[in-house]
Write a protein that holds these residues in place. Structure first.
Motif, PDB file in Angstrom:
ATOM      1  N   SER A   8       0.820  -1.214   0.000  1.00 30.68           N
ATOM      2  CA  SER A   8       0.000   0.000   0.000  1.00 30.68           C
ATOM      3  C   SER A   8       0.854   1.264   0.000  1.00 30.68           C
ATOM      4  O   SER A   8       0.335   2.362  -0.168  1.00 30.68           O
ATOM      5  CB  SER A   8      -0.902   0.015   1.241  1.00 30.68           C
ATOM      6  OG  SER A   8      -0.100  -0.138   2.412  1.00 30.68           O
ATOM      7  N   GLY A   9       2.156   1.115   0.187  1.00 31.21           N
ATOM      8  CA  GLY A   9       3.045   2.277   0.235  1.00 31.21           C
ATOM      9  C   GLY A   9       3.412   2.754  -1.164  1.00 31.21           C
ATOM     10  O   GLY A   9       3.073   2.119  -2.169  1.00 31.21           O
ATOM     11  N   ASP A  52       0.331  -7.724   8.849  1.00 37.63           N
ATOM     12  CA  ASP A  52       0.907  -6.656   9.677  1.00 37.63           C
ATOM     13  C   ASP A  52       2.244  -7.164  10.203  1.00 37.63           C
ATOM     14  O   ASP A  52       2.324  -8.301  10.685  1.00 37.63           O
ATOM     15  CB  ASP A  52      -0.051  -6.333  10.829  1.00 37.63           C
ATOM     16  CG  ASP A  52       0.354  -5.065  11.567  1.00 37.63           C
ATOM     17  OD1 ASP A  52       1.544  -4.929  11.921  1.00 37.63           O
ATOM     18  OD2 ASP A  52      -0.524  -4.210  11.783  1.00 37.63           O
ATOM     19  N   GLY A 138      19.504   3.387  -2.759  1.00 41.25           N
ATOM     20  CA  GLY A 138      20.017   4.715  -2.432  1.00 41.25           C
ATOM     21  C   GLY A 138      18.856   5.656  -2.125  1.00 41.25           C
ATOM     22  O   GLY A 138      17.717   5.231  -1.943  1.00 41.25           O
ATOM     23  N   ASN A 143      12.703  12.405  -2.176  1.00 42.88           N
ATOM     24  CA  ASN A 143      12.947  12.987  -0.845  1.00 42.88           C
ATOM     25  C   ASN A 143      13.206  14.478  -0.979  1.00 42.88           C
ATOM     26  O   ASN A 143      12.913  15.253  -0.067  1.00 42.88           O
ATOM     27  CB  ASN A 143      14.168  12.340  -0.173  1.00 42.88           C
ATOM     28  CG  ASN A 143      13.962  10.871   0.124  1.00 42.88           C
ATOM     29  OD1 ASN A 143      12.848  10.384   0.081  1.00 42.88           O
ATOM     30  ND2 ASN A 143      15.046  10.166   0.408  1.00 42.88           N
TER      31      ASN A 143
END
Ligand code: NAP
Length: 283
Positions: A8-9, A52, A138, A143
């Motif tokens: 889900s990420g 989970d 990396g 980000n």
């Protein structure tokens, strides 16, 4: 069955998309702690199972019939090692043919504060006795590009990496690498140092933003503590702000640099360029 945890990420979703181009949907399992988040994947024929990292019984059920498992590192900083151990133990009980783990670039010698949890997880992966692939990712270029809107609004880009060259790549590049490893029958017990083809400094990133927006966006280098405080002031939780400021401080000393191009060799195409990543973020 190929199991992708944390599907889900942001990275997990891209891995599933890449896998769908390589293997039939019914061979792919999206293992997530909230199946409701990935209803769209179920609509595409991907099997969705509850998993989970804190629940060994759920992991056992999720790994039924698994031939390969991709463990995507948890984002629960500071609590990751026991969570990852649960996943590794479940993969061992399922006797999977490959356990792949998304680690960090140069995990064995990285000076990044967050590398310790990755080193401990790598040790557990090796100790499991399973065939494994360590995908030492990396830095994500995202980000940096995620906050470019703020930099443009403020007319400056702040960071703490000084003159350090950062061989970042896009999440999509790392996702493609994971899919290649999972879909293929390549060698086991492999360590992949994955990084972008072209490294950049934060001043070069700022210059690219200036070029694309037509506005002067200078780079302001901050001391580690100063940068952490700025990140807290813009709303980041203190532990995360400190980790990011630490990462930049280490990047200034080369911790996020690599020029071996193992990532583009693995995925068979160049990694996403800085210009393309900036364009995607600004549009
Ligand atoms: N290389 C880099 O530059 C970089 C940068 C940031 C992070 N990372 C690492 O790479 C990982 C993947 O990146 P990302 O961008 O995809 O992160 P992300 O979008 O934050 O996704 C994190 C994923 O971890 C899952 N997760 C967290 N705790 C869990 C648990 N107890 N059990 C099962 N799943 C759990 C989340 O599930 P929910 O959807 O249920 O919340 C989510 O799917 C991160 O988790 C982090 O370890 C790397």
């Amino acid at each position: 069955m190929i199991i992708v945890t944390a599907a889900s990420g942001q990275l997990g979703r891209l891995v599933i998309a890449e896998l769908l181009q390589r293997v039939p949907a019914e061979r792919i399992v999206a293992a997530v702690r909230d199946p409701g988040k990935v209803a769209d994947l179920a609509d595409q024929g991907v099997l969705v199972r509850h998993a989970d990292y804190t629940d060994p019984a759920a992991l056992d059920a999720a790994f039924e019939g698994a031939s390969k498992v991709l463990l995507i590192s948890s984002n629960d900083l500071g609590n990751r090692v026991p969570q990852h151990r649960n996943v590794i133990d479940a993969a061992a009980r399922a006797k999977v043919g490959l356990l792949a783990y998304t680690s960090v670039l140069h995990a064995d010698r990285s000076t990044l504060g967050l590398a310790a949890e990755h080193r401990a997880t790598e040790d557990a992966v090796r100790a499991s006795g399973l065939p494994y692939s360590l995908l030492r990712n990396g830095w994500y270029v995202e980000n940096y590009t995620v906050s470019l809107g703020g930099a443009v609004a403020h007319g400056a880009l702040a960071g703490g990496a000084g003159e350090g060259r950062i061989a970042a790549a896009a999440r999509a590049d790392y996702a493609a690498a994971a899919a290649v490893v999972l879909a293929g029958e390549g060698p086991k017990q492999q360590v992949y140092e994955l990084a972008g083809d072209t490294a950049f400094t934060l001043a070069e990133l700022a210059a690219e933003v200036s070029r694309q927006t037509g506005k002067p966006i200078p780079f302001h280098n901050l001391a580690q503590q100063e940068y952490a405080e700025l990140l807290v002031n813009v709303g980041l939780p203190k532990p995360l702000a400190e980790l990011i400021a630490d990462a930049d401080a280490q990047a200034a000393k080369g911790a996020l640099f690599d020029d071996r191009r193992a990532l583009s060799q693995l995925i068979g195409r160049p990694t996403v360029t800085l210009a393309a990543a900036v364009r995607a973020a600004l549009n």
